[in-house]
Design an enzyme around this catalytic site. Structure first.
Site, PDB file in Angstrom:
ATOM      1  N   HIS A 476      -7.291   3.180   7.903  1.00  0.00           N
ATOM      2  CA  HIS A 476      -6.848   3.942   6.739  1.00  0.00           C
ATOM      3  C   HIS A 476      -7.962   4.552   5.888  1.00  0.00           C
ATOM      4  O   HIS A 476      -7.692   4.948   4.743  1.00  0.00           O
ATOM      5  CB  HIS A 476      -5.947   3.084   5.834  1.00  0.00           C
ATOM      6  CG  HIS A 476      -4.804   2.444   6.529  1.00  0.00           C
ATOM      7  ND1 HIS A 476      -3.901   3.154   7.292  1.00  0.00           N
ATOM      8  CD2 HIS A 476      -4.413   1.145   6.606  1.00  0.00           C
ATOM      9  CE1 HIS A 476      -2.999   2.325   7.797  1.00  0.00           C
ATOM     10  NE2 HIS A 476      -3.296   1.105   7.402  1.00  0.00           N
ATOM     11  N   GLU A 497      -5.445   2.553  12.522  1.00  0.00           N
ATOM     12  CA  GLU A 497      -4.451   3.462  11.976  1.00  0.00           C
ATOM     13  C   GLU A 497      -5.175   4.412  11.036  1.00  0.00           C
ATOM     14  O   GLU A 497      -6.002   3.993  10.216  1.00  0.00           O
ATOM     15  CB  GLU A 497      -3.354   2.712  11.215  1.00  0.00           C
ATOM     16  CG  GLU A 497      -2.358   2.024  12.118  1.00  0.00           C
ATOM     17  CD  GLU A 497      -1.206   1.400  11.331  1.00  0.00           C
ATOM     18  OE1 GLU A 497      -1.191   1.516  10.087  1.00  0.00           O
ATOM     19  OE2 GLU A 497      -0.331   0.787  11.965  1.00  0.00           O
ATOM     20  N   TYR A 500      -2.642   6.899   5.775  1.00  0.00           N
ATOM     21  CA  TYR A 500      -1.256   7.324   5.644  1.00  0.00           C
ATOM     22  C   TYR A 500      -1.093   8.481   4.644  1.00  0.00           C
ATOM     23  O   TYR A 500      -0.068   9.162   4.668  1.00  0.00           O
ATOM     24  CB  TYR A 500      -0.393   6.162   5.128  1.00  0.00           C
ATOM     25  CG  TYR A 500      -0.066   5.073   6.118  1.00  0.00           C
ATOM     26  CD1 TYR A 500      -0.523   5.106   7.436  1.00  0.00           C
ATOM     27  CD2 TYR A 500       0.727   3.998   5.731  1.00  0.00           C
ATOM     28  CE1 TYR A 500      -0.209   4.106   8.328  1.00  0.00           C
ATOM     29  CE2 TYR A 500       1.057   2.983   6.622  1.00  0.00           C
ATOM     30  CZ  TYR A 500       0.585   3.037   7.911  1.00  0.00           C
ATOM     31  OH  TYR A 500       0.916   2.039   8.794  1.00  0.00           O
TER      32      TYR A 500
END
Length: 600
Positions: A476, A497, A500
């Site tokens: 992130h 990841e 977002y």
């Protein structure tokens, strides 16, 4: 410091073993101060001295009645089961012996056996993590661990339903091991274990297993990697997505606390292994050496950096007892072979815009078992291994970083440029989770995760040569998640990841390139290798945003990637156009998962 070190009489340091449950903090404080215990805590005096680990360390003796032990473990779990973001930290230490208890492991709780071998502490019951607090969903089951135990669950199986930052180390388990609790799960890490039954992955999206022996493995989802694991399934990537490597080229296992039958406490330092297969321990024990605990300074959360640095300058190692250490200056490691070991998820937080930990260009340093948090004032770096431009050759005595977990934001604002910067050469990293928070408390009352509020450019920057990472999780960040600039770097398993929350494409551009790569190998690098990488996108703020390439790297024969997965989560919330440079199709709505066997 014990009473002998203070100059007291030999038996002045005797401590009481509690026979019936009382308040954990009050009892521990009374024991540490020498004050009498309340009437509901019968005691038996032990001839050996127990170190003063502070109020949040529970040392369990086999002479204690099982109901009392169970009550105290349950009391800790009741506080920690759903304590997703709390400053409370606990370590539960089992002396050598056999125990009929059910150990549920909640947030910020570490369960440790104190034997020389895992079989010295046997739990005739589960040592388990479930996800009842989130109705079976283990996606947020972070920050806990179990080490150096033998577990014999009477039902023939044990549950360890976790995601990131929940290591399962040096465990012998008689029975099957279940890695989920019916809902989603996104972990995890297992190392130096013997699992006599079958490991059942269930919903686990990805998992890394190292230096172990297992009775079998069932279940594959996105990215499963095995390295030096007897009994592992054969490589079958991409269908199913299993990567198995026969050996671990170079590693030293994480040190661990132990106590012998005479009450001598020490920290065991496992030896460096080359081309390792299976656990580091067996019938002949574990190769390595024990450092007496008297050589360690027992750090407490109310101590400042000056106090801790003074201990290091006196030639002591540091053992961080559970709690949150709010530091307005860095801890500085200037000498070779220093050990900094945390128990109970001890946490170091920057509060004045500085680093919390700086290691000089010296060999043999071990930093293990710590959480490192950003503060509200922006830090250029949270942890620096070696100053920039350092040149020391430490190939025969590398630095070890093990079970280090970084956080930026969540329920407090955090700001940092780079969480971990490795400038030194020949560094070994064994299980890192470097996380810019994508969420706060699950009830929504404390959330500090905004694009402009909790900020972080890079999770990991590697400038040193010959750095090896096993089980690297980075998530992130707002620029390159991992930026590798040193030569001959190796990564075995990578989970990422992307952020977002980029608001618009123009706010997330690397020059003229759409987005910042999840794994960037600098253009000047000539040799690099990475195996089993999973990179995922979920642009929940703006699903129209695109990342050009999950991995950016020089197009040279010496720069190699194997077994790469990209995925657009939620059925396609965002797009990753390519897997490596311009190779591979887009992970996007309608084609959410893509695979690449090798590059080049």
């Amino acid at each position: 410091m014990n009473d002998r070190e203070r100059g007291g009489p030999p038996d002045a340091g005797r401590r009481a073993a509690v026979r019936r449950v009382g308040d954990i903090g009050l009892i521990a404080a009374a024991i540490a101060s020498g004050a009498p215990l309340t009437a509901d805590a019968e005691v038996r005096m032990e001839p050996e001295m127990v170190p003063d680990f502070g109020p949040n360390v529970l040392v369990i003796d086999p002479s204690m009645p099982a109901p009392a032990i169970q009550a105290r473990i349950d009391a800790i779990f009741a506080q920690q089961e759903a304590a997703h973001f709390t400053d409370r930290r606990f370590a539960i230490l089992f002396r050598p012996g056999r125990y009929a208890v059910d150990v549920r492991v909640g947030f910020f709780t570490q369960v440790l056996g104190l034997g020389e071998m895992p079989g010295d502490v046997t739990i005739d019951g589960p040592v388990r993590v479930d996800a009842e607090w989130l109705k079976g969903d283990a996606l947020a089951n972070f920050w806990r661990g179990a080490e150096n135990l033998t577990v014999r669950p009477p039902e023939g199986w044990n549950r360890w339903a976790v995601s990131q930052a929940a290591p399962y180390r040096r465990i012998q388990m008689f029975g099957d091991l279940l890695l989920d609790d019916g809902g989603s799960s996104s972990g995890g890490f297992l190392a130096d274990c013997r699992i006599e039954g079958v490991i059942r992955a269930g919903s686990q999206q990805q998992w890394y297993s190292r230096s172990s022996r297992i009775g079998g493995w069932r279940g594959v989802n996105w990215n499963m990697m095995f390295q030096g694991v007897d009994g592992a399934p054969a490589t079958s990537f991409p269908h199913p997505a299993v990567t198995s490597l026969l050996r671990v080229p170079l590693l030293r296992e994480k040190p661990f606390l132990q106590v012998d039958g005479a009450g001598h406490w020490s920290v065991f330092m496992p030896a460096l292994r080359r081309d390792g297969v299976g656990p580091s321990w067996g019938e002949r024990g574990t190769s390595g050496s024990a450092v007496p605990l008297a050589h360690f300074f027992l750090a407490r959360p109310d101590m400042d950096a000056a106090t801790l640095n003074a201990a290091l300058d006196r030639g002591q190692h540091l053992l961080f007892t559970p709690g949150v250490y709010r530091l307005d200056a860095p801890i500085r490691v200037r000498s070779a072979n220093r050990v900094l070991l945390g128990i109970g998820l001890a946490t170091l937080q920057a509060v004045a815009g500085t680093a919390v930990l700086e290691v000089d260009d010296v060999p043999g340093v071990t930093v293990a078992g710590l959480m490192i948090d950003a503060g509200a004032e922006r830090s250029p770096v949270l942890m620096q291994v070696g100053p920039r431009g350092c040149a020391g050759d430490h190939r025969h005595n590398p630095v070890l970083l093990a079970d280090l977990f970084f956080r930026v934001g969540g329920v407090e604002t955090g700001k940092v440029e780079t969480c971990l910067e490795i400038n030194g050469h020949h560094v070994l990293a064994d299980h890192l989770w470097i996380w810019r928070a994508d969420h706060g408390d699950v009830d929504g009352t404390r959330v500090h995760v905004g694009w402009d509020e909790s900020t972080g450019d890079h999770g990991l920057v590697v400038n040193g040569d010959d750095v090896t990472a096993y089980a690297l999780f980075v998530e992130h960040f707002q620029r390159y998640q991992t930026w590798w600039r040193g030569e001959r770097g190796r990564t075995y398993f990578y989970q990422n990841e992307l952020p977002y929350d980029p608001p618009v494409q123009s706010a997330w551009m690397a020059g003229a390139t759409r987005g910042w790569a999840a794994y960037k190998v600098d253009d000047r690098v000539r040799e690099h290798e990475a195996v089993a990488l999973g990179i995922y996108v979920y642009f929940r703020t703006n699903p129209q945003i695109v990342l050009e390439s999950a991995i950016e790297a020089p197009g040279r024969p010496g720069v190699r990637f194997r077994h790469v997965t990209t995925m657009s989560l939620g059925g396609g919330v965002g797009t990753i156009e390519h897997l490596v440079n311009d190779k591979g199709p887009a992970a996007r709505p309608g084609a959410s998962m893509q695979r690449l066997l090798a590059y080049p």
